[in-house]
Scaffold this active site. Sequence first.
Site, PDB file in Angstrom:
ATOM      1  N   ASP A 199      20.453 -20.146 -32.780  1.00  0.00           N
ATOM      2  CA  ASP A 199      20.376 -19.076 -33.777  1.00  0.00           C
ATOM      3  C   ASP A 199      21.340 -17.944 -33.423  1.00  0.00           C
ATOM      4  OD1 ASP A 199      18.756 -17.524 -35.973  1.00  0.00           O
ATOM      5  OD2 ASP A 199      18.728 -16.214 -34.223  1.00  0.00           O
ATOM      6  N   LYS A 203      25.011 -16.396 -35.348  1.00  0.00           N
ATOM      7  CA  LYS A 203      25.304 -14.986 -35.621  1.00  0.00           C
ATOM      8  C   LYS A 203      26.558 -14.532 -34.877  1.00  0.00           C
ATOM      9  CE  LYS A 203      20.327 -14.241 -36.107  1.00  0.00           C
ATOM     10  NZ  LYS A 203      19.116 -13.732 -35.450  1.00  0.00           N
TER      11      LYS A 203
END
Length: 433
Positions: A199, A203
Amino acid sequence: MKPVKVGICGLGTVGSGTFNVLKRNEDEISRRAGRHIVVAQVGARRENPNADTTGIDMTSDIFAVATNPEIDIVVELIGGYDVARKLVLTAIENGKHVVTANKALIAVHGNEIFEAAQKNNVIVAFEAAVAGGIPIIKAIREGLAGNQINWLAGIINGTGNFIMTEMREKGRDFADVLAEAQALGYAEADPTFDVEGIDAAHKLTILASIAFGIPLQFDKAYTEGISAITQDDVTYADELGYRIKHLGISRRTADGIELRVHPTLIPKPLLLANVEGVMNAVMVDGDAVGQTLYYGAGAGAEPTASAVVADVIDVVRMLVSEQGHRVPHLAFQPSALSDLPVLPVEEIESAYYLRIHAIERPGVLAHITKIFGDNGINIEAIIQKETTADQVPVIILTQRVKERVMNDALAQVEALDDILGKVTRIRVELLKD
């Protein structure tokens, strides 16, 4: 001027939060945008009791929203890769502007999506894809546009930060805190994306592209999780003056761009070291501005909705502008993106924290330090802990060295008969030039 009509796809946590903010702050939003903004349609598999959609055109077919001729802006909040990609591309092909909070979609398919948007003269906005309610994309892309960005480092996954905080503050083990994070809803039943850094890598890929003007290259991001971190590591790091954080780091070097997510020791006095719980923070170093820190809620219904709605307002403001006058998706004009390579992790230089379990035997430490010396690795500090069950925990802090050199040295150390098991290694960053 006629109202701008928005179609929301997905009515989960973020979708319902976005709907509620748009409805609750309708007048203020219209004042800021200069035009009235209305939610004209919602595509979702089911109703959400947290959002009162009475009087709203509801459909279970999200693609009906993307092809609806009445809709001006499609807000994609369904998450995932494949269906979201198809939905966004369908919306673009039908002349719709798109707002999304989907970091995985942008990190993996962003290059294709932005090319399609350019071709169809529409905008794709994605502030909410990184760090929830923190306007970090706008800060780097617009607020710091006059800077050459040297590096950025961030706590960009709240679950991992919650786990590391609980381990440090309460002396708990990783598995115990992870179970609580799952019970509280911070972590999924399968926590792999959060605790193994995937995750955060999504980003970081987006932030690096905006900071350095390179195409999105998620497949080249190095990821390492926190599941191997023990309470001993947290304690020893504290004794050495550091805290362990699960960081995403991207740095411009003479050879290329570093793109990496891993556990990191950072000095305790740094503001970033004191970001606790589920909060997010990103530190950016620019040649003109120096170091700046952006802090806030990295997830949640309304913090993320704050970023989604801000993007909707930005799109409305830009509706009357020509394509060449809009802020580029990745901060730089598409023709000006750089071909700077993303460096393999073996070529990245860092200091290291090492935890070695050795047999209590004369000369063991001398063997270890000789190997490091032979490989040109300078030692900053050594701590030998109390012997337990004929094992001596040895903690070593090194100076900066390339990863491939450290790999070679550790292979030699682990081959010693006096060493028990694999050496635990955590990178150390001072976060300065």
